[in-house]
Design a protein around this motif. Structure first.
Motif, mmCIF file in Angstrom:
data_model
loop_
_atom_site.group_PDB
_atom_site.id
_atom_site.type_symbol
_atom_site.label_atom_id
_atom_site.label_comp_id
_atom_site.label_asym_id
_atom_site.label_seq_id
_atom_site.Cartn_x
_atom_site.Cartn_y
_atom_site.Cartn_z
ATOM 1 N N SER A 16 0.802 -1.250 0.115
ATOM 2 C CA SER A 16 0.020 -0.010 0.057
ATOM 3 C C SER A 16 0.889 1.008 0.166
ATOM 4 C CB SER A 16 -1.031 0.126 1.211
ATOM 5 O OG SER A 16 -0.061 0.138 2.329
ATOM 6 N N GLU A 17 0.142 2.338 -0.453
ATOM 7 C CA GLU A 17 0.891 3.665 -0.346
ATOM 8 C C GLU A 17 1.382 3.787 1.156
ATOM 9 O OE1 GLU A 17 -0.947 7.143 -2.065
ATOM 10 O OE2 GLU A 17 -1.588 6.060 -3.639
ATOM 11 N N LYS A 18 0.650 3.734 2.053
ATOM 12 C CA LYS A 18 1.178 3.768 3.578
ATOM 13 C C LYS A 18 2.416 2.849 3.939
ATOM 14 C CE LYS A 18 -0.638 2.652 8.175
ATOM 15 N NZ LYS A 18 -1.877 1.899 8.924
ATOM 16 N N CYS A 20 4.544 1.855 1.675
ATOM 17 C CA CYS A 20 5.670 2.274 0.968
ATOM 18 C C CYS A 20 6.310 3.450 1.516
ATOM 19 C CB CYS A 20 5.085 2.455 -0.500
ATOM 20 S SG CYS A 20 4.901 1.190 -1.633
ATOM 21 N N SER A 21 5.441 4.423 2.044
ATOM 22 C CA SER A 21 5.805 5.618 2.630
ATOM 23 C C SER A 21 6.770 5.165 3.883
ATOM 24 C CB SER A 21 4.604 6.367 2.993
ATOM 25 O OG SER A 21 4.729 7.613 3.768
ATOM 26 N N ILE A 22 5.999 4.278 4.799
ATOM 27 C CA ILE A 22 6.938 4.020 6.012
ATOM 28 C C ILE A 22 8.244 3.532 5.724
ATOM 29 C CG2 ILE A 22 6.997 2.282 7.817
ATOM 30 C CD1 ILE A 22 4.042 2.747 7.943
ATOM 31 N N GLY A 24 9.842 4.197 2.701
ATOM 32 C CA GLY A 24 10.840 4.944 1.914
ATOM 33 C C GLY A 24 10.760 4.754 0.363
ATOM 34 N N ASN A 26 9.146 5.010 -2.703
ATOM 35 C CA ASN A 26 8.233 6.106 -3.294
ATOM 36 C C ASN A 26 8.439 6.249 -4.620
ATOM 37 O OD1 ASN A 26 6.633 6.408 -0.807
ATOM 38 N ND2 ASN A 26 8.155 7.751 -0.175
ATOM 39 N N GLN A 27 9.525 5.640 -5.295
ATOM 40 C CA GLN A 27 9.839 5.866 -6.628
ATOM 41 C C GLN A 27 9.347 4.752 -7.612
ATOM 42 O OE1 GLN A 27 14.033 5.830 -6.205
ATOM 43 N NE2 GLN A 27 14.056 8.039 -5.433
ATOM 44 N N ASP A 111 -1.123 -3.375 4.227
ATOM 45 C CA ASP A 111 -0.598 -2.356 4.697
ATOM 46 C C ASP A 111 0.538 -2.502 5.943
ATOM 47 O OD1 ASP A 111 -2.317 -0.164 3.921
ATOM 48 O OD2 ASP A 111 -3.691 -0.798 5.281
#
Length: 123
Positions: A16-18, A20-22, A24, A26-27, A111
């Motif tokens: 999930s975006e969540k 991936c953000s945790i 790092g 994001n590319q 997630d």
């Protein structure tokens, strides 16, 4: 041991975006996807091309995805050059955009890194 033919890797879902953000992560290009894996039956080097995505219960098969393994990491964001046999990792695949859309319609989003549910496999 690496056979290069049809190694099997079990997939829990799309990171999930969540998540991936945790971590790092994001590319992504529009033809790339991060997947949370559960287990690889053998070592799989980056550059390997997976042919098909299947559900464990055979409810669906997405053939000819030709997804290239371009990145491997684990829960601490350390990059690996391969998927180690038996390891749980996050992989980045690159494939045709139409296959990304099809996969996004079929797979659930994950997630957390430590989920236990395995629903799909790449081969």
């Amino acid at each position: 041991m690496t056979s290069q033919k049809n190694p099997l890797i079990t997939i829990e879902g799309i990171a999930s975006e969540k998540l991936c953000s945790i971590l790092g992560l994001n590319q992504l290009l529009e033809n790339e996807l991060f997947l949370v894996t559960s287990f690889a039956e053998e070592t799989i080097p980056t550059g390997h091309v997976f042919k098909d995505l299947k559900s464990i219960d055979s409810a669906f098969i997405i053939e000819d995805i030709n997804a290239k393994l371009i990145f491997v990491t684990q829960q601490y964001g350390k990059e690996f050059t391969e998927v180690p046999a038996g390891w749980k990792v996050i992989i980045k695949l690159r494939m045709g955009s139409e296959k990304i859309y099809e996969i996004k319609k079929k797979l659930k989003h994950v997630d957390v890194f430590l989920s236990e549910e395995v629903l799909y496999f790449l081969q």
